[in-house]
Design a protein around this motif. Structure first.
Motif, PDB file in Angstrom:
ATOM      1  N   MET A   1       7.370  -7.589  -9.806  1.00  0.00           N
ATOM      2  CA  MET A   1       6.163  -8.166 -10.395  1.00  0.00           C
ATOM      3  C   MET A   1       5.066  -7.109 -10.404  1.00  0.00           C
ATOM      4  O   MET A   1       4.717  -6.562  -9.357  1.00  0.00           O
ATOM      5  N   LYS A   2       4.525  -6.815 -11.572  1.00  0.00           N
ATOM      6  CA  LYS A   2       3.476  -5.806 -11.698  1.00  0.00           C
ATOM      7  C   LYS A   2       2.109  -6.484 -11.583  1.00  0.00           C
ATOM      8  O   LYS A   2       1.783  -7.362 -12.385  1.00  0.00           O
ATOM      9  N   ILE A   3       1.324  -6.032 -10.598  1.00  0.00           N
ATOM     10  CA  ILE A   3      -0.012  -6.571 -10.381  1.00  0.00           C
ATOM     11  C   ILE A   3      -1.022  -5.459 -10.645  1.00  0.00           C
ATOM     12  O   ILE A   3      -0.997  -4.421  -9.980  1.00  0.00           O
ATOM     13  N   CYS A   4      -1.902  -5.686 -11.610  1.00  0.00           N
ATOM     14  CA  CYS A   4      -2.929  -4.700 -11.943  1.00  0.00           C
ATOM     15  C   CYS A   4      -4.290  -5.228 -11.503  1.00  0.00           C
ATOM     16  O   CYS A   4      -4.717  -6.308 -11.932  1.00  0.00           O
ATOM     17  N   PHE A   5      -4.955  -4.487 -10.635  1.00  0.00           N
ATOM     18  CA  PHE A   5      -6.300  -4.822 -10.201  1.00  0.00           C
ATOM     19  C   PHE A   5      -7.315  -4.085 -11.066  1.00  0.00           C
ATOM     20  O   PHE A   5      -7.192  -2.874 -11.281  1.00  0.00           O
ATOM     21  N   LEU A   6      -8.317  -4.809 -11.555  1.00  0.00           N
ATOM     22  CA  LEU A   6      -9.473  -4.201 -12.200  1.00  0.00           C
ATOM     23  C   LEU A   6     -10.553  -4.105 -11.131  1.00  0.00           C
ATOM     24  O   LEU A   6     -10.957  -5.121 -10.555  1.00  0.00           O
ATOM     25  N   ALA A   7     -11.024  -2.890 -10.851  1.00  0.00           N
ATOM     26  CA  ALA A   7     -11.829  -2.676  -9.650  1.00  0.00           C
ATOM     27  C   ALA A   7     -13.143  -1.973  -9.927  1.00  0.00           C
ATOM     28  O   ALA A   7     -13.234  -1.115 -10.804  1.00  0.00           O
ATOM     29  N   SER A   8     -14.148  -2.358  -9.116  1.00  0.00           N
ATOM     30  CA  SER A   8     -15.443  -1.684  -9.119  1.00  0.00           C
ATOM     31  C   SER A   8     -15.914  -1.338  -7.716  1.00  0.00           C
ATOM     32  O   SER A   8     -16.862  -0.578  -7.561  1.00  0.00           O
ATOM     33  N   GLY A   9     -15.289  -1.926  -6.695  1.00  0.00           N
ATOM     34  CA  GLY A   9     -15.812  -1.803  -5.342  1.00  0.00           C
ATOM     35  C   GLY A   9     -14.819  -1.283  -4.332  1.00  0.00           C
ATOM     36  O   GLY A   9     -13.946  -0.471  -4.635  1.00  0.00           O
ATOM     37  N   GLY A  10     -14.919  -1.830  -3.106  1.00  0.00           N
ATOM     38  CA  GLY A  10     -14.142  -1.309  -1.993  1.00  0.00           C
ATOM     39  C   GLY A  10     -12.674  -1.659  -2.006  1.00  0.00           C
ATOM     40  O   GLY A  10     -11.861  -0.999  -1.352  1.00  0.00           O
ATOM     41  N   GLY A  11     -12.300  -2.734  -2.687  1.00  0.00           N
ATOM     42  CA  GLY A  11     -10.883  -3.053  -2.862  1.00  0.00           C
ATOM     43  C   GLY A  11     -10.222  -3.734  -1.687  1.00  0.00           C
ATOM     44  O   GLY A  11      -9.061  -3.465  -1.382  1.00  0.00           O
ATOM     45  N   GLY A  12     -10.926  -4.656  -1.031  1.00  0.00           N
ATOM     46  CA  GLY A  12     -10.332  -5.335   0.113  1.00  0.00           C
ATOM     47  C   GLY A  12      -9.052  -6.073  -0.220  1.00  0.00           C
ATOM     48  O   GLY A  12      -8.055  -5.965   0.504  1.00  0.00           O
ATOM     49  N   ASN A  13      -9.027  -6.822  -1.311  1.00  0.00           N
ATOM     50  CA  ASN A  13      -7.815  -7.551  -1.709  1.00  0.00           C
ATOM     51  C   ASN A  13      -6.694  -6.601  -2.096  1.00  0.00           C
ATOM     52  O   ASN A  13      -5.522  -6.825  -1.774  1.00  0.00           O
ATOM     53  N   PHE A  14      -7.057  -5.527  -2.792  1.00  0.00           N
ATOM     54  CA  PHE A  14      -6.082  -4.505  -3.188  1.00  0.00           C
ATOM     55  C   PHE A  14      -5.436  -3.889  -1.950  1.00  0.00           C
ATOM     56  O   PHE A  14      -4.210  -3.727  -1.874  1.00  0.00           O
ATOM     57  N   LYS A  15      -6.253  -3.562  -0.952  1.00  0.00           N
ATOM     58  CA  LYS A  15      -5.748  -2.973   0.292  1.00  0.00           C
ATOM     59  C   LYS A  15      -4.865  -3.970   1.037  1.00  0.00           C
ATOM     60  O   LYS A  15      -3.872  -3.581   1.663  1.00  0.00           O
ATOM     61  N   PHE A  16      -5.226  -5.253   0.978  1.00  0.00           N
ATOM     62  CA  PHE A  16      -4.403  -6.281   1.609  1.00  0.00           C
ATOM     63  C   PHE A  16      -2.978  -6.244   1.070  1.00  0.00           C
ATOM     64  O   PHE A  16      -2.001  -6.277   1.838  1.00  0.00           O
ATOM     65  N   PHE A  17      -2.844  -6.178  -0.243  1.00  0.00           N
ATOM     66  CA  PHE A  17      -1.507  -6.165  -0.834  1.00  0.00           C
ATOM     67  C   PHE A  17      -0.756  -4.886  -0.486  1.00  0.00           C
ATOM     68  O   PHE A  17       0.444  -4.923  -0.189  1.00  0.00           O
ATOM     69  N   LYS A  18      -1.445  -3.758  -0.503  1.00  0.00           N
ATOM     70  CA  LYS A  18      -0.781  -2.492  -0.145  1.00  0.00           C
ATOM     71  C   LYS A  18      -0.280  -2.547   1.290  1.00  0.00           C
ATOM     72  O   LYS A  18       0.868  -2.151   1.570  1.00  0.00           O
ATOM     73  N   MET A  19      -1.089  -3.026   2.209  1.00  0.00           N
ATOM     74  CA  MET A  19      -0.686  -3.074   3.607  1.00  0.00           C
ATOM     75  C   MET A  19       0.426  -4.093   3.827  1.00  0.00           C
ATOM     76  O   MET A  19       1.365  -3.854   4.593  1.00  0.00           O
ATOM     77  N   ALA A  20       0.357  -5.237   3.142  1.00  0.00           N
ATOM     78  CA  ALA A  20       1.410  -6.248   3.273  1.00  0.00           C
ATOM     79  C   ALA A  20       2.751  -5.721   2.764  1.00  0.00           C
ATOM     80  O   ALA A  20       3.806  -6.037   3.327  1.00  0.00           O
ATOM     81  N   ILE A  21       2.704  -4.898   1.711  1.00  0.00           N
ATOM     82  CA  ILE A  21       3.927  -4.265   1.205  1.00  0.00           C
ATOM     83  C   ILE A  21       4.470  -3.281   2.235  1.00  0.00           C
ATOM     84  O   ILE A  21       5.666  -3.268   2.543  1.00  0.00           O
ATOM     85  N   GLU A  22       3.587  -2.443   2.783  1.00  0.00           N
ATOM     86  CA  GLU A  22       4.009  -1.448   3.768  1.00  0.00           C
ATOM     87  C   GLU A  22       4.606  -2.106   5.014  1.00  0.00           C
ATOM     88  O   GLU A  22       5.557  -1.588   5.600  1.00  0.00           O
ATOM     89  N   GLU A  23       4.030  -3.239   5.407  1.00  0.00           N
ATOM     90  CA  GLU A  23       4.513  -3.948   6.595  1.00  0.00           C
ATOM     91  C   GLU A  23       5.744  -4.802   6.295  1.00  0.00           C
ATOM     92  O   GLU A  23       6.242  -5.503   7.173  1.00  0.00           O
TER      93      GLU A  23
END
Length: 216
Positions: A1-23
């Motif tokens: 599943m491809k998830i594309c974030f449109l971002a302007s700020g710090g990316g808390g939700n984006f980081k959540f998904f990256k860390m959940a994938i890594e874990e």
């Protein structure tokens, strides 16, 4: 599943998904990021070898966004940037565009970031929360997908942190609901504060996980 974030700020939700994938808490998700400026999200993506493209975007100038989205061909687009999406993009990707707003919509629509939480506390609301909704041509007016709430009997700083966490969880829950792929181990998790119920055990994301996420 491809998830594309449109971002302007710090990316808390984006980081959540990256860390959940890594874990290895979630799987079968590929992350992409489109930013409208240099920001914490774009820095994080570049530092973690995640596809990232900075573009110029205005509602009257959507060519670069359309080109990038066509190239990525995402399954879901999370609109976590400080922009209102133009009608052409909304029509082309309606049903794939979702947004997270830190209030129980329709309350405090049109506000950005944590401002809805501040407003809820300022007006002595007994509950605050977060809403995941589809994006349409209006501002925070799309069909509601899910909500999470909490009582405002805690400090506003604690509420901001808890609402962020609940926002991450209902965003993930939305993807689980919309995807045909196996993203996370499913489990009954019937709790009043989530509607609809989470399809996974929220305790997979323990205090240690959230602490490490806050340090990214």
């Amino acid at each position: 599943m491809k998830i594309c974030f449109l971002a302007s700020g710090g990316g808390g939700n984006f980081k959540f998904f990256k860390m959940a994938i890594e874990e290895k808490l979630i799987k079968n998700i590929e992350l992409f990021l489109i930013a409208d400026r240099e920001c914490g999200s774009s820095d994080f993506a570049q530092n973690n070898d995640i596809y990232c493209k900075k573009i110029n975007y205005r509602r009257s100038e959507n060519k670069e966004l359309l080109l990038e989205l066509e190239k990525i061909n995402p399954d879901i687009i999370v609109t976590n940037w400080h922009k209102i999406i133009d009608e052409e993009v909304v029509k082309k990707y309606y049903g794939k565009l979702i947004n997270l707003h830190y209030s129980l919509l329709p309350a405090f629509d049109g506000l950005i970031g944590i401002e809805p939480i501040k407003q809820a506390y300022g007006k002595n609301c007994k509950y605050a929360g977060t809403t995941c909704h589809y994006v349409d041509e209006g501002v925070d007016s799309g069909k509601i997908i899910s909500q999470a709430l909490l009582k405002t009997d805690i400090s506003i700083d604690d509420a901001i942190q808890e609402i962020f966490q609940k926002g991450c969880l209902i965003l993930l829950n939305t993807l689980v609901n919309l995807s045909n792929e196996d993203i996370i181990e499913k489990s009954k998790n019937n709790k009043f504060e989530y509607s609809p119920n989470l399809l996974f055990n929220e305790n997979l994301f323990d205090d240690f996980f959230w602490k490490r996420l806050s340090e990214l």
